[in-house]
Write a protein that holds these residues in place. Structure first.
Motif, PDB file in Angstrom:
ATOM      1  N   GLY A 223      59.947  25.958  19.103  1.00  0.00           N
ATOM      2  CA  GLY A 223      60.550  24.972  19.999  1.00  0.00           C
ATOM      3  C   GLY A 223      61.179  23.804  19.254  1.00  0.00           C
TER       4      GLY A 223
ATOM      5  N   ARG B 260      55.762  29.689  18.334  1.00  0.00           N
ATOM      6  CA  ARG B 260      56.162  28.757  19.393  1.00  0.00           C
ATOM      7  C   ARG B 260      56.437  27.387  18.763  1.00  0.00           C
ATOM      8  NH1 ARG B 260      51.355  27.690  23.621  1.00  0.00           N
ATOM      9  NH2 ARG B 260      50.287  29.367  22.607  1.00  0.00           N
TER      10      ARG B 260
ATOM     11  N   GLY C 184      62.010  20.094  24.781  1.00  0.00           N
ATOM     12  CA  GLY C 184      61.748  21.521  24.980  1.00  0.00           C
ATOM     13  C   GLY C 184      60.762  21.738  26.113  1.00  0.00           C
TER      14      GLY C 184
ATOM     15  N   ARG D 175      60.259  25.200  28.082  1.00  0.00           N
ATOM     16  CA  ARG D 175      59.236  25.665  27.131  1.00  0.00           C
ATOM     17  C   ARG D 175      57.864  25.092  27.497  1.00  0.00           C
ATOM     18  NH1 ARG D 175      60.721  28.084  22.200  1.00  0.00           N
ATOM     19  NH2 ARG D 175      58.461  28.175  22.022  1.00  0.00           N
TER      20      ARG D 175
END
Ligand SMILES: [Zn+2]
Length: 234
Positions: A24, A32, A75, A81
């Motif tokens: 992200g 991630r 994000g 996200r």
């Protein structure tokens, strides 16, 4: 990374969470939130940093809204996200702990005797509907869970009504006007006597939202109010 060059285990653990997608922060595949962005984020976060008074309340921020921290907030909130929630919640933990110590000391006794409520800053109803969830409330729950203090609870206390525009992109004066009288206490909510409230938001800019929240809380008799945010716009 801390000044002594050690990455705290909590950050390390977050960086190690491997999922089949892009970081992200930088877009690197396979994480991630990648180890490089974990280091950058750890360096950007200043534990317990008081950024002074905004909107009439003392504010504790994780760090400045730039670099990896900015990418993380954007994000999570606007980039779809939501899987970044644990990383962002970790950013909020240290300022939350510092704010908690301050409001508890102000009350003159142990936390258990005087409840401390973490109150998410309210989203506009229209924004909430468009997103289909309430990312700030979810963030508050995740941060408080990481805090591990049973004397601290998340309560959805505030709501907005008829807020004309999203706050982003407005000047300080426009933000204040946009919110004037539009933040209130939800119907049927009563707060425990002597409670202290820590408002929680992802980003604080001018403090206009905090000021509107403070005014609404004072009408319920709450006077010990602080605010915690992941990032402060410098
Ligand atoms: Zn990255």
């Amino acid at each position: 990374m801390r000044s002594d060059g050690v990455v705290h285990p909590a950050w390390q653990e977050l960086g190690d969470l491997v999922v089949p997608r892009a970081c992200g922060g930088c877009g690197a595949p396979g994480h991630r939130w990648c180890p490089g962005c974990t280091d950058e984020l750890a360096a950007a976060v200043h534990p317990g940093c008081v950024v002074g008074h905004l909107g009439g309340v003392p504010v504790w921020a994780g760090g400045d809204y730039r670099g990896a921290l900015r990418a993380l907030v954007r994000g999570y909130k606007d980039g779809g996200r939501r899987d970044l929630r644990p990383v962002l919640a970790q950013v909020a933990v240290d300022p939350l702990r510092a704010a908690l110590a301050a409001v508890t000391a102000e009350g003159g006794g142990p936390a258990g005797e005087r409840p401390v409520l973490v109150v998410p800053a309210p989203s506009r109803a229209r924004t909430r509907r468009a997103r289909g969830d309430d990312p700030v409330s979810d963030l508050a729950r995740a941060a408080v869970a990481r805090l591990g203090d049973e004397g601290v609870q998340v309560r959805l206390v505030l709501r907005t009504r008829g807020v004309a525009r999203d706050q982003s992109g407005l000047s300080r004066t426009e933000r204040r006007r946009n919110l004037a009288g539009r933040v209130g206490v939800r119907d049927g909510v009563t707060l425990p006597r002597g409670a202290a409230v820590l408002l929680l938001d992802d980003v604080v800019t001018t403090g206009a939202t905090l000021a509107a929240c403070r005014d609404a809380l004072r009408q319920t008799g709450v006077h010990r109010i602080g605010a915690v945010c992941c990032a402060r716009v410098p």
